[in-house]
Design an enzyme around this catalytic site. Sequence first.
Site, PDB file in Angstrom:
ATOM      1  N   GLY A  11      -9.165  -1.583  -2.650  1.00 41.04           N
ATOM      2  CA  GLY A  11      -9.467  -3.011  -2.630  1.00 41.04           C
ATOM      3  C   GLY A  11     -10.726  -3.331  -1.847  1.00 41.04           C
ATOM      4  O   GLY A  11     -11.421  -2.430  -1.347  1.00 41.04           O
ATOM      5  N   GLN A  12     -11.022  -4.619  -1.734  1.00 39.31           N
ATOM      6  CA  GLN A  12     -12.244  -5.066  -1.052  1.00 39.31           C
ATOM      7  C   GLN A  12     -12.306  -4.538   0.382  1.00 39.31           C
ATOM      8  O   GLN A  12     -13.353  -4.057   0.830  1.00 39.31           O
ATOM      9  CB  GLN A  12     -12.299  -6.606  -1.044  1.00 39.31           C
ATOM     10  N   ASP A  34      -3.337   4.199  -3.285  1.00 40.60           N
ATOM     11  CA  ASP A  34      -3.385   2.971  -4.076  1.00 40.60           C
ATOM     12  C   ASP A  34      -2.514   3.190  -5.305  1.00 40.60           C
ATOM     13  O   ASP A  34      -2.164   4.325  -5.632  1.00 40.60           O
ATOM     14  CB  ASP A  34      -4.838   2.636  -4.489  1.00 40.60           C
ATOM     15  N   ILE A  35      -2.207   2.094  -6.004  1.00 42.29           N
ATOM     16  CA  ILE A  35      -1.416   2.196  -7.236  1.00 42.29           C
ATOM     17  C   ILE A  35      -2.291   2.703  -8.385  1.00 42.29           C
ATOM     18  O   ILE A  35      -1.807   3.080  -9.437  1.00 42.29           O
ATOM     19  CB  ILE A  35      -0.781   0.825  -7.566  1.00 42.29           C
ATOM     20  N   ARG A  36      -3.615   2.681  -8.177  1.00 43.60           N
ATOM     21  CA  ARG A  36      -4.546   3.167  -9.196  1.00 43.60           C
ATOM     22  C   ARG A  36      -5.537   4.100  -8.521  1.00 43.60           C
ATOM     23  O   ARG A  36      -5.717   4.037  -7.296  1.00 43.60           O
ATOM     24  CB  ARG A  36      -5.294   1.995  -9.848  1.00 43.60           C
ATOM     25  N   ASP A  51       2.660   3.427  -5.153  1.00 41.23           N
ATOM     26  CA  ASP A  51       3.065   2.059  -5.439  1.00 41.23           C
ATOM     27  C   ASP A  51       3.978   1.625  -4.296  1.00 41.23           C
ATOM     28  O   ASP A  51       5.106   2.130  -4.177  1.00 41.23           O
ATOM     29  CB  ASP A  51       3.818   2.027  -6.787  1.00 41.23           C
ATOM     30  N   TYR A 141       1.383 -16.603  -2.523  1.00 42.54           N
ATOM     31  CA  TYR A 141       0.639 -15.746  -1.585  1.00 42.54           C
ATOM     32  C   TYR A 141       0.989 -16.112  -0.141  1.00 42.54           C
ATOM     33  O   TYR A 141       1.375 -15.268   0.662  1.00 42.54           O
ATOM     34  CB  TYR A 141      -0.856 -15.934  -1.845  1.00 42.54           C
ATOM     35  N   LYS A 145       3.037 -13.937   2.572  1.00 38.17           N
ATOM     36  CA  LYS A 145       2.308 -13.409   3.731  1.00 38.17           C
ATOM     37  C   LYS A 145       2.903 -13.910   5.058  1.00 38.17           C
ATOM     38  O   LYS A 145       2.945 -13.152   6.024  1.00 38.17           O
ATOM     39  CB  LYS A 145       0.816 -13.755   3.638  1.00 38.17           C
ATOM     40  N   ILE A 171     -13.410 -13.079   3.388  1.00 36.43           N
ATOM     41  CA  ILE A 171     -14.273 -11.993   3.865  1.00 36.43           C
ATOM     42  C   ILE A 171     -15.411 -11.780   2.867  1.00 36.43           C
ATOM     43  O   ILE A 171     -15.187 -11.612   1.666  1.00 36.43           O
ATOM     44  CB  ILE A 171     -13.478 -10.693   4.047  1.00 36.43           C
TER      45      ILE A 171
HETATM   46  N1  LIG Z   1     -10.326  -9.955   1.212  1.00 40.34           N
HETATM   47  C1  LIG Z   1     -10.042 -11.064   1.855  1.00 40.34           C
HETATM   48  O1  LIG Z   1     -10.871 -11.998   1.895  1.00 40.34           O
HETATM   49  C2  LIG Z   1      -8.728 -11.203   2.575  1.00 40.34           C
HETATM   50  C3  LIG Z   1      -8.511 -12.365   3.329  1.00 40.34           C
HETATM   51  C4  LIG Z   1      -7.298 -12.523   3.986  1.00 40.34           C
HETATM   52  C5  LIG Z   1      -6.343 -11.525   3.945  1.00 40.34           C
HETATM   53  N2  LIG Z   1      -6.568 -10.392   3.204  1.00 40.34           N
HETATM   54  C6  LIG Z   1      -5.484  -9.392   3.178  1.00 40.34           C
HETATM   55  O2  LIG Z   1      -6.003  -8.077   3.318  1.00 40.34           O
HETATM   56  C7  LIG Z   1      -5.282  -7.159   2.497  1.00 40.34           C
HETATM   57  C8  LIG Z   1      -6.249  -6.407   1.619  1.00 40.34           C
HETATM   58  O3  LIG Z   1      -7.012  -7.339   0.895  1.00 40.34           O
HETATM   59  P1  LIG Z   1      -8.157  -6.921  -0.143  1.00 40.34           P
HETATM   60  O4  LIG Z   1      -9.103  -8.058  -0.187  1.00 40.34           O
HETATM   61  O5  LIG Z   1      -8.646  -5.574   0.116  1.00 40.34           O
HETATM   62  O6  LIG Z   1      -7.306  -6.970  -1.485  1.00 40.34           O
HETATM   63  P2  LIG Z   1      -7.725  -6.412  -2.926  1.00 40.34           P
HETATM   64  O7  LIG Z   1      -7.016  -7.255  -3.910  1.00 40.34           O
HETATM   65  O8  LIG Z   1      -9.194  -6.257  -3.029  1.00 40.34           O
HETATM   66  O9  LIG Z   1      -7.067  -4.964  -2.885  1.00 40.34           O
HETATM   67  C9  LIG Z   1      -5.675  -4.770  -2.896  1.00 40.34           C
HETATM   68  C10 LIG Z   1      -5.419  -3.358  -3.370  1.00 40.34           C
HETATM   69  O10 LIG Z   1      -4.011  -3.212  -3.458  1.00 40.34           O
HETATM   70  C11 LIG Z   1      -3.741  -2.422  -4.586  1.00 40.34           C
HETATM   71  N3  LIG Z   1      -2.370  -2.658  -5.037  1.00 40.34           N
HETATM   72  C12 LIG Z   1      -1.897  -3.691  -5.796  1.00 40.34           C
HETATM   73  N4  LIG Z   1      -0.579  -3.509  -6.014  1.00 40.34           N
HETATM   74  C13 LIG Z   1      -0.227  -2.377  -5.373  1.00 40.34           C
HETATM   75  C14 LIG Z   1       0.989  -1.674  -5.231  1.00 40.34           C
HETATM   76  N5  LIG Z   1       2.122  -2.102  -5.810  1.00 40.34           N
HETATM   77  N6  LIG Z   1       0.994  -0.531  -4.509  1.00 40.34           N
HETATM   78  C15 LIG Z   1      -0.147  -0.071  -3.915  1.00 40.34           C
HETATM   79  N7  LIG Z   1      -1.325  -0.670  -4.042  1.00 40.34           N
HETATM   80  C16 LIG Z   1      -1.367  -1.819  -4.760  1.00 40.34           C
HETATM   81  C17 LIG Z   1      -4.762  -2.835  -5.626  1.00 40.34           C
HETATM   82  O11 LIG Z   1      -4.924  -1.819  -6.607  1.00 40.34           O
HETATM   83  C18 LIG Z   1      -6.002  -3.045  -4.762  1.00 40.34           C
HETATM   84  O12 LIG Z   1      -6.804  -1.887  -4.718  1.00 40.34           O
HETATM   85  C19 LIG Z   1      -4.248  -7.998   1.731  1.00 40.34           C
HETATM   86  O13 LIG Z   1      -3.017  -7.894   2.403  1.00 40.34           O
HETATM   87  C20 LIG Z   1      -4.757  -9.423   1.845  1.00 40.34           C
HETATM   88  O14 LIG Z   1      -3.702 -10.329   1.863  1.00 40.34           O
HETATM   89  C21 LIG Z   1      -7.740 -10.217   2.522  1.00 40.34           C
END
Ligand SMILES: NC(=O)c1ccc[n+]([C@@H]2O[C@H](COP(=O)([O-])OP(=O)(O)OC[C@H]3O[C@@H](n4cnc5c(N)ncnc54)[C@H](O)[C@@H]3O)[C@@H](O)[C@H]2O)c1
Length: 312
Positions: A11-12, A34-36, A51, A141, A145, A171
Amino acid sequence: MGTILVTGAFGQIGTELVPFLEKKFGKEHVIASDIRNVEGVFPGSRFRMLDVSSRKDVSAVIREEDVTSIFHLAGILSATGEKNPDLAFSVNLNGTYNILAEARDLGVEKVLIPSTIGVFGTSTPKKGTPVETVIRPSTMYGITKISCELLGEYFHSKFGLDVRGLRFPGIISYRTAPTAGTTDYSVEMFLHAIRGNPYSCYLKKDTGLPMMYMPDAINAMVQLCEADSARLTRRTDYHVSAYSLTPGMLEEAIRKHVPDFHVTYAPDFREAIAEQWPESLDCSISSRDWGFSPKYGIEETVIDMLENLRRD
Ligand SMILES: NC(=O)c1ccc[n+]([C@@H]2O[C@H](COP(=O)([O-])OP(=O)(O)OC[C@H]3O[C@@H](n4cnc5c(N)ncnc54)[C@H](O)[C@@H]3O)[C@@H](O)[C@H]2O)c1
């Protein structure tokens, strides 16, 4: 040094956290999961498909890899969560329960879980929002959370599991495009600007939200993880943020460097989500307890984003 498991690593946040941890602790001590699987993102890294909504699989990975700390990033973000609440419930809530329960049962030392400003609702004070305040989210969400924050506190007080967490704002980052959060407009604006394209923003020009740049977010997570437990007065809800930003402010800041950049505004369903969230956060408890101190202001973020996006 033990073994750190990162869930949701593609993820990001994960795509930046994994290399940071590898550099700090050595590749042999970090497992991305990751799941992928996305080929080529983490060359030479240890990787496990996982997963988090399967407790059996969470248990197997923690046992087989002798995991000692977990950065639990796997999740379904706000906009996707509103389109698919069942999935958000399963991944965010069941997934986090599985991580906490298996961490407890298998003797994991530390679990870090990012939370979000999405836990707040319309009745929360909007400016300088404190950690303890009215918390009544109305998105799936936010509901999942805030439940994860409370679950983390429960596992800490009931079972002594060292769970830590922070509420992230939006972010801004350049390595991996955000998936479907409400603050993604910021990254999209940069991408359109460097490609010389106009951008149609899905939020109103003056919708203010707390934000920060990715290097500050990564530092904050690792700093909190390493903080002396005796100094922590909170567990899962530390506020972090660097500035309050509106799309109009970002447009202007980018235009200083890309004079032809043009933005139009066509708010969609994400505007309603954003309007439930604070404009700015009170981060003083994070500064006091573990030294949170972001380095990037808006101008520094814009300069670094443009430099990196142009180079890439
Ligand atoms: N990026 C932001 O701006 C932001 C802001 C606040 C909080 N967060 C929190 O930070 C965390 C990470 O955020 P992010 O931006 O990297 O999210 P993202 O959506 O970019 O990445 C999430 C990752 O989780 C993986 N995923 C989805 N389902 C899954 C499963 N069942 N098992 C395993 N992996 C799975 C996806 O493939 C993806 O790679 C999250 O908990 C989010 O709530 C992010």
